[in-house]
Design a protein around this motif. Sequence first.
Motif: not given
Length: 626
Positions: A389-402
């Motif tokens: 659940e955490m990876v599914s929620t955070l990965s789009p935000c982190l990839l768009s930031k990185w």
Amino acid sequence: MDEGREHAEMTTESPDLYTQFLKFKLNLFSINKIFIRLISWIKFYFCFCKAAAFASGLVFSYKLAERAIVSVFITFFTDYERTYDLRKAAAYVNFQEGLSALLVIVIFYISQACGHLKRIILCLIVTYACGMVIFGLTSSNAFPESKFDLVSIIGLILVAVGRAGLMPFVRGFTTKQLESHEPDKQNIMEERVNAREKTWWRFAWVSGSLVAIPLFSCSWTQRFVISGCVMGIAFVLFMLFSPLYHKRKPDIAEKPFTCIRVFWAAILKCHMEYPSSPAHFCCYKINDGDDGLELWPRAKLLRWLDKAAIIEFESTLGQDEQEKAGRLCTVTEVQQTKYILKMVPTWSSFLVFGLVLSAGNTFFVEQADDLKSQDLLIYLVLLQSITSEMVSTLSPCLLSKWFPHVTKLNRIMMRIFGGMLMSMLCSAVACLVEGHRLDIAANNRASRHNYQIIPMSIWWLAPQFFLLGVMDGLATDGLEDFTTDDDHLSESMKKLLSAINTFVVTGIGSALNILCVYPNTKLFRRILNLSRLDLYFKYLTLYGTTLNCVYLLMISIFIYKGSAAQVNEASMVIYRGSDTAQVDVESIVLMLLLGFGLAMGGVFCFLPLWGALLLASRPLIKHARK
């Protein structure tokens, strides 16, 4: 003048006091601003809805059974020495998972045909509860040993039916009820409705998972009884307070088996020429930048399906009569069929990933059941679920930031490829840990008739459970975004694609796991300590590496090579109308991948049903021989 002079003297004599006063006002303003933002955030994410509350009760009962029973189902079949057979237990568990994934598509078509969500939910919850009752009776030795296989298959089918449709339809019902809470019924904020639905779902998810923790200290009979009672109570409450729900008109029933009808209509009209005007298509609305002569999505290999939407003006049948006769489909139905076919190459690259995911969900739990502190198994299961659940929620935000300059499609592809890399790492780690566990078991002489606990900490398995959650959160949810993130798709089409994604990853993965485990008597014996599970994970690592190279090649051909093309960005196959040679090459590659995907899908589509017939017929054959 005197007051100004006194104020100047006060500020010069006590500057610290004046500065503190200004800071106090600034902090007060900041606190007020933060408070206003907090209130607006609460109003956006939280909304009390009576229907959503009682629907969350159903989700709570579902998650309770999921965590306490279904996630560790293999240990139920291996806890009794008289029925302990690792290969059969793995086949039972994967049969239930595969059948459940297949029935997601079947129940979706049933819901599209009837359109009554509440009735479907009630049937599913009753079916799930009946499955819990059957397994409760089985665990209490209410049935003779000779009928254990037959009764277990019946219970597994009921559980699979309940699991297949309960969660999707409960979430759909909750969304419909929350939409009725919107102040403006004409302009509904879908983002706010989805956020509130996720809030209710996560609350029920966390509550069910926490309540499942003490159930691990109970016997299997008590687990089944408690889960069945909770489902019964949630069902009664959901029914009693149904008059309080918002009354909505049933959804318009849609025609099932769209793909079959499109293929049939296109075959019947294969002799016709392509239209010279968009008016020859049935129910066609021309979009901006579209010439109207080739239906979206564009692909030369699939263009012949456009003929299914051509109106036969020279026919003696009217337009409505042509639709009833199966000779005419709407443009939307043709577009949906073409989009599904263009996703087949993508789905075919998830075969080994689904196999690794199915093997992890099946054997990781059985590994932990033989180690010290096996009561802590629930925490490993929760670790996997929370990580996903955490990876599914955070990965789009982190990839768009990185990677801010990378397109959304490419970021989704990066998520999927990262999940596949994690699947390789997960199977490699599982191979090493299982080898270490087998060495300890051999040193302690764990034999066929010796069921002592292996002196090895259960936390040795924590890395592989963690990696299993990471790969699931990256690749599975990335596939969901990849297939449904397109403005051309309707809501019903997105639900169908989500159901197909579940079948591809979970259903076909479970079917492949049955084929790899059940007939393989060299690697898998009756008990885990005599099996070579480490070699199985080693082979999965090698196969996963090979398929990931193929997937990386597909990315380089269809995504990065055609990054300048903006036509049909949601599909992996990019069409260039001005380059005939390029179109032909891509059509050939698409044909090969499409044929491979269709062949694999055709083989494994009904494999869970074949497995059910095979396992159900074995007791009858043995009885006939006696």
